[in-house]
Design a protein around this motif. Structure first.
Motif, PDB file in Angstrom:
ATOM      1  N   GLN A  48      43.439  -6.925  47.512  1.00 43.98           N
ATOM      2  CA  GLN A  48      42.200  -6.467  46.894  1.00 43.98           C
ATOM      3  C   GLN A  48      41.001  -7.040  47.635  1.00 43.98           C
ATOM      4  O   GLN A  48      40.156  -7.697  47.043  1.00 43.98           O
ATOM      5  N   GLY A  49      40.941  -6.758  48.929  1.00 47.42           N
ATOM      6  CA  GLY A  49      39.822  -7.236  49.734  1.00 47.42           C
ATOM      7  C   GLY A  49      38.503  -6.702  49.211  1.00 47.42           C
ATOM      8  O   GLY A  49      38.452  -5.685  48.510  1.00 47.42           O
ATOM      9  N   GLN A  50      37.445  -7.380  49.569  1.00 52.35           N
ATOM     10  CA  GLN A  50      36.141  -7.019  49.001  1.00 52.35           C
ATOM     11  C   GLN A  50      35.685  -5.620  49.393  1.00 52.35           C
ATOM     12  O   GLN A  50      35.089  -4.917  48.583  1.00 52.35           O
ATOM     13  N   GLU A  51      35.957  -5.202  50.619  1.00 56.00           N
ATOM     14  CA  GLU A  51      35.580  -3.837  51.013  1.00 56.00           C
ATOM     15  C   GLU A  51      36.381  -2.809  50.227  1.00 56.00           C
ATOM     16  O   GLU A  51      35.857  -1.789  49.799  1.00 56.00           O
ATOM     17  N   TRP A  52      37.665  -3.075  50.003  1.00 53.86           N
ATOM     18  CA  TRP A  52      38.497  -2.189  49.201  1.00 53.86           C
ATOM     19  C   TRP A  52      37.971  -2.102  47.764  1.00 53.86           C
ATOM     20  O   TRP A  52      37.881  -1.003  47.201  1.00 53.86           O
ATOM     21  N   LEU A  53      37.607  -3.236  47.184  1.00 56.60           N
ATOM     22  CA  LEU A  53      37.063  -3.233  45.821  1.00 56.60           C
ATOM     23  C   LEU A  53      35.778  -2.412  45.740  1.00 56.60           C
ATOM     24  O   LEU A  53      35.573  -1.647  44.794  1.00 56.60           O
ATOM     25  N   ASP A  58      33.917   0.624  43.209  1.00 60.35           N
ATOM     26  CA  ASP A  58      32.470   0.393  43.108  1.00 60.35           C
ATOM     27  C   ASP A  58      32.198  -0.994  42.509  1.00 60.35           C
ATOM     28  O   ASP A  58      31.329  -1.167  41.666  1.00 60.35           O
ATOM     29  N   LEU A  59      32.961  -1.985  42.949  1.00 60.81           N
ATOM     30  CA  LEU A  59      32.924  -3.322  42.359  1.00 60.81           C
ATOM     31  C   LEU A  59      32.666  -4.369  43.437  1.00 60.81           C
ATOM     32  O   LEU A  59      33.247  -4.318  44.518  1.00 60.81           O
ATOM     33  N   VAL A  60      31.791  -5.309  43.132  1.00 59.15           N
ATOM     34  CA  VAL A  60      31.589  -6.498  43.953  1.00 59.15           C
ATOM     35  C   VAL A  60      31.572  -7.704  43.029  1.00 59.15           C
ATOM     36  O   VAL A  60      31.276  -7.585  41.843  1.00 59.15           O
ATOM     37  N   PHE A  61      31.907  -8.863  43.579  1.00 65.11           N
ATOM     38  CA  PHE A  61      31.800 -10.120  42.843  1.00 65.11           C
ATOM     39  C   PHE A  61      30.646 -10.911  43.446  1.00 65.11           C
ATOM     40  O   PHE A  61      30.529 -11.027  44.664  1.00 65.11           O
TER      41      PHE A  61
END
Length: 150
Positions: A48-53, A58-61
């Motif tokens: 669940q890499g950040q680009e995939w998320l 449409d999700l970022v942490f």
């Protein structure tokens, strides 16, 4: 309480000249980059890499809060292990315990709270159900992270 070996993620890094002050000691703000990279690699290692998320959900942490205890300095050329353990997964946030160690010696402890945000509008949003369940299963209650990691 003993932490299950797969509940603590460990990411190796090395201290480079650019990470240090004139005395060869890691500049305090650089630890934030070490912690961020380890969290990114923790997500990536779980598929669940950040680009995939961002692309798929449409999700970022984004970091909401952080508590850091500096114990010992890291120095130029040190080989470091940066760990990540999930303490709490809530519907729209995660609380993580992180450490930085050199040859087993604890240099830094951190507790980091990240918020789940919409990638397009940066507004708080719920973590999608399948991701929430996957993350929830990784929760641990021991922030000391005394294992070697995964």
């Amino acid at each position: 309480m003993q932490v299950a070996p797969d509940s603590v993620f460990s990411w190796p890094t090395r201290v480079y000249w650019e990470d240090t002050d004139a005395g060869g000691v890691v500049y305090h703000a650089q630890y934030l980059a070490f912690l961020e990279r380890a969290r990114s690699e923790w997500l990536r290692a779980r598929g669940q890499g950040q680009e995939w998320l961002r692309r798929e959900h449409d999700l970022v942490f984004a970091v909401r809060a952080m508590r850091i205890d500096f114990r010992l300095p890291a120095r130029l050329d040190d080989a470091l292990e940066v760990t990540v353990a999930l303490l709490q997964c809530r519907r729209a946030s995660l609380t993580l315990a992180q450490t930085v160690r050199r040859e087993g010696a604890l240099l830094l402890e951190a507790q980091v709270r990240v918020a789940a945000l919409g990638a397009g509008d940066f507004r708080p949003r719920a973590i999608p159900a399948p991701l929430y369940q996957a993350l929830k299963s990784l929760e641990t209650t021991d922030p000391r992270q005394d294992t070697d990691g995964a």
